[in-house]
Structure formats: structure tokens, C-alpha cells
Design a protein around this motif. Sequence first.
Motif, PDB file in Angstrom:
ATOM      1  N   VAL A 412       0.826  -1.218   0.000  1.00 11.97           N
ATOM      2  CA  VAL A 412       0.000   0.000   0.000  1.00 11.97           C
ATOM      3  C   VAL A 412       0.859   1.266   0.000  1.00 11.97           C
ATOM      4  CG1 VAL A 412      -1.700   1.333   1.295  1.00 11.97           C
ATOM      5  CG2 VAL A 412      -2.030  -1.121   0.961  1.00 11.97           C
ATOM      6  N   PRO A 413       1.752   1.476   0.976  1.00  8.71           N
ATOM      7  CA  PRO A 413       2.572   2.697   0.908  1.00  8.71           C
ATOM      8  C   PRO A 413       3.541   2.703  -0.268  1.00  8.71           C
ATOM      9  CG  PRO A 413       3.298   1.292   2.727  1.00  8.71           C
ATOM     10  CD  PRO A 413       2.027   0.714   2.206  1.00  8.71           C
ATOM     11  N   LEU A 414       4.019   1.525  -0.684  1.00  9.28           N
ATOM     12  CA  LEU A 414       4.932   1.462  -1.823  1.00  9.28           C
ATOM     13  C   LEU A 414       4.254   1.942  -3.101  1.00  9.28           C
ATOM     14  CD1 LEU A 414       7.722   0.675  -2.895  1.00  9.28           C
ATOM     15  CD2 LEU A 414       6.895  -1.675  -3.146  1.00  9.28           C
ATOM     16  N   SER A 415       2.946   1.751  -3.192  1.00  7.68           N
ATOM     17  CA  SER A 415       2.211   2.204  -4.377  1.00  7.68           C
ATOM     18  C   SER A 415       2.333   3.710  -4.566  1.00  7.68           C
ATOM     19  CB  SER A 415       0.733   1.812  -4.262  1.00  7.68           C
ATOM     20  OG  SER A 415       0.575   0.404  -4.193  1.00  7.68           O
ATOM     21  N   LEU A 416       2.394   4.442  -3.470  1.00  8.14           N
ATOM     22  CA  LEU A 416       2.493   5.901  -3.557  1.00  8.14           C
ATOM     23  C   LEU A 416       3.848   6.358  -4.083  1.00  8.14           C
ATOM     24  CD1 LEU A 416       0.787   6.801  -0.153  1.00  8.14           C
ATOM     25  CD2 LEU A 416      -0.241   6.841  -2.440  1.00  8.14           C
ATOM     26  N   LEU A 417       4.823   5.459  -4.110  1.00 10.75           N
ATOM     27  CA  LEU A 417       6.160   5.778  -4.596  1.00 10.75           C
ATOM     28  C   LEU A 417       6.420   5.240  -6.000  1.00 10.75           C
ATOM     29  CD1 LEU A 417       8.050   4.871  -1.299  1.00 10.75           C
ATOM     30  CD2 LEU A 417       7.839   7.180  -2.235  1.00 10.75           C
ATOM     31  N   ALA A 418       5.439   4.558  -6.572  1.00 11.18           N
ATOM     32  CA  ALA A 418       5.660   3.808  -7.816  1.00 11.18           C
ATOM     33  C   ALA A 418       6.097   4.692  -8.973  1.00 11.18           C
ATOM     34  CB  ALA A 418       4.396   3.041  -8.192  1.00 11.18           C
TER      35      ALA A 418
END
Length: 553
Positions: A412-418
Amino acid sequence: MASSPTSRRASKEDKQAQGDEQNAKKVEKSGSFWPTWQSVRELWSDISPFEWDVLVASTCFKVLLFPSYRSTDFEVHRNWLAITHSLPISRWYYDTTSEWTLDYPPFFAYFEKVLSIPAYFIDPKIVDLNNLNYDSWSVIAYQRTTVILTELVLGAAVHRFIRGSTDPSMQKIISASLFLHPGFLIVDHIHFQYNGFMFGILLWSILMARNGNKLASGFLFAVLLNFKHIYMYLAPAYFIYLLRSFCLSPSGALLPSHFLSLANAVILVFLVSLGPFLLMGQLPQLLSRLFPFTRGLNHAYWAPNAWALVTAADRVLLKVAQQFHVEGLQINASGVASTSRGLVGDTVFAVLPNIKPIHTFIVTIAFQVVYLIKLWRTPTYKSFLTALTLCGYTSFMFGWHVHEKAILLVLVPLSLLAAENQAFFRTFTLASVAGVFSLFPLMFTPAETFVKVAYSLAWAFLVLPPISKRVYEFPRSLPFVILDTLERAYIAGFALLQLFVLAFPLFSRTKLQGIEDEKGGMAFLPLMLTSVYCAVGLVWAFVRLSVIYLRQM
């Protein structure tokens, strides 16, 4: 003279950072985070026709999944409805009518209490404490509907991320990918849990951090901790970020008013949550429910982390020792059947030294300290978001008795960095493909196989290509070309793994029940291969993300 790709990337990142700061100032000037009727109306009216179509279509699809497979978690939550409705609060954390006792923090118990009120009017049997394993259509429809409705918290959060974004078109893709994430479909709408609702609170907290409202961010995270204590793995990143960027001045001087306001907000949340149980003297009983330390290193299905690889290595060494009688490899008889049966319990290694809880704690803290030092030195929003992701990632990689569903703490938080750059995107791709595939064993019935595979593929084809088109960079040297090729081959290997998982029951003489039979059959082999193969990708993505954070940010 033409500028280099590196200088162009740096210029782009500088402009984006300036845009974030300007957005934060606008939010601070616009007022408080706390919702008003005007803000709710603005949110409602700001939804585009396309976003309405996505919401309606996804809701209809989720409704069609109502009759699908349900795990024991469905009965767990039905029982919690009954506990909170039928018993006084003083009995909630003592009741043992069912084996599925209440073991979430008080805010989630209050949440179940609220849900139990309409449940009683729909069907009183739903909240009958002694009506165990009740599975009529009324309870199925009601509980699955509550998941859809409470997931709107997630939908509202990802929608708000688009507003104020420096790249709204790309943020729309990322927001849609989160709301339609296969992890939520598998874990919440089929397997059955309320992760969408709780990750919605997390995303609201992260959004407040992005917008500069750090007091609201800390308050919301404290609320989240009192819904589900697994989020405490993210707490170190919040603590360092809020202390360094909100409670201290740039020179390092303490800002008493900021510190006291944050401390009072967090204390208030915990008093509301734990206060009744403190007054009743039940805090030790509550904590014993929240933190049971009697479980083994691995869950029934090995979560694809570092310990899965260690466990698999122990299995290989055991076979080598048994076949070739290698001197120096001492076999622990109690560990021969322990780690390959897919059972909940203590994990005892046959050849390698056993792992104890203190070992996992030390390794987890050691890695997190490295990221937190970096965060202390660069307390920006993007540094916080990456450190937050890595704190969750570290707990998944090295934690004790990790559940496979905990991979959502990473995805979930990694998606914001994609969409930050190619390095982040490739890390996001590897982690997402391996992480989502690792959830497939949660649904082992044939009816859902097509759904989980087709939906995940559709999500990947709709999300990954547009982000890749925006951030793609050709590998700069031969080693990077080789690495890129290996990563692509690894991702392609999931197709072969899925074919093996589907074909194995057809060619195996033992039934695929998730455990070995008494004669030592290979029924656990598909699960073991899935865990190990996914672990390889997730461990590599963890290494990638760590290097990116420590070297580039």
C-alpha cells in the motif's frame, strides 16, 4: 548544450518538491483537517463521471462475489459482532464461548459494536453468541456489505490524494490501483477482513503528512493503532518523522507547543480506547489477547519472507544429510516433520539453528534503525513515506509468525512511490507481482481460481504499463541490462508457477490439503514453492528499496 538525463531528473524532483511545499502551505492556510459539511459536499461533488463509473463497477463486481469462498475470518468477525452486542464491555476480552476470541484493540471492538446494531434488526441470529458458525444468506450479505461500505474510507482517501498532486493524471492511476488492488479483493471481499477500511485510515494519515498537517497525521495514526496493533510496525517512522519535523525546529530546538499538542492528541486517543479497561483493571487481560507469544516462527503457510528462505534451506540440507550422510550435519529429529507440514505451531529446524523471537526482534530493530537515522537527517515527506514503507517491509521480512496478509503493509505505501522514477517503479513491480501472487493460496477452492488470476492480470495490465511509460529509462550499463533481463524472467516465471500449482493435484496421488499426509506425501509442495519463489522476489525488492533510500534520497 543539452542537459544530461541526471540533471533533468534532479530538476524534475526539485520542482516536484517545491510543488509539495506549496500544496502544504495552501492546506495549512485553508484550515483544519477535520471534516465539515462543506468539505464533505466538495468531496462528493468533486468525483468525476469516470470515478463514479469505477466505483459503481467495482461495487457491482464485489456484490457478485458474495457467495464466494469465505475463510474462518468470516466466523471470527460474526462472533465478534455477537460478543460486543450480547455481553457487557467488561466481558468482551474474557469470553471464550467460541475459539475465535476477541483479539483486536478496543477501537475495533467498538467498531464491531456499532456494526452489531443494524445486524440485530436484520437478523437477531447474527448476534446470538451461542449460534456458532451461522452462515445464512442474511449474515453473508450483511457482513460483505459492511466491507464494501467501510472501504469507502479508502476510496475517499485515494481520491483526495489526487487533489493538490503535482501530477494529477499519474496520481489518478495510482489512486485507482489502490482502490482496485487485488490484495484488497482477495483478503477482504473473498477471504474476508476489513483491511480496506483500516488502510484507508493509514492513507488519510499519510495524506495529512503530505499536506503539512502533521498533528492530524499523528492523531489519525494513533487512531489506527487502536483499531489494529499490527500497524505498530510503522510507528518508529511516525515517531522519528513527527518528532524531527513537527516537534523540533530546523536547528533542533524543542517546540513546546507543538510537542504538547501532539502528545495530548495521542494520549487522548489512547485514553478513549483503553480508558474503560484501565478503570476495570483489565489492561493485562487485554494485552494478553493482543500479544499471544505461543505461536511459532512461521504461519501455517510460510509468509514469503527471509524466514521462508531459511526454512526452505533447512529442508534442502535435511534431504542432503539424509541422502549423502554428510558429516557435520547434525539432524534434529523433532525438526524433521516440523517445518514442512503447513501446520500452526512451533517451527523446529532439522539442521539449522532454531530461530527465537528475540532473534527476529533484534534483526528487525537493527534494519529499522538504519532507515530511521536516514529519516532523522532528511525529514521530508518523501523520505518519511519511503522509511515508513521500509519499516513495514522489515517487519514482514524478519518478524515473528508473520501472516502472508501482512504484505499489504508493504504494497500500500509502496504504491504511492511507484511513479517516482524507474528504480522505484521496478521495485514496486517486483513487490506487487510477488506479493499479490503470494496471496493466491488464501483461496484454494477451484471456483475462485479464475477470479483471482484474471482480476490480478487485468489490474497489472491497466496499472503497470502507463506508469512504466512515464518513468522508463533504458539500463545504463551491461550489468543493469543483465539485471533487468533477470527481473523480467523472474516475473515471467510466475506463469509457469501458476501452471504447476494448477496441474499438481491432477498428477499427484495425494490430495492437496495444505499438509503432508502421514506417509510423507508431497501435498505441501505447491505451497512451499509458491512461498519460496515469492520470497525471492520480495527479498530482492526489499534490498532494492533499501539501496534506493539510503543512496538516492
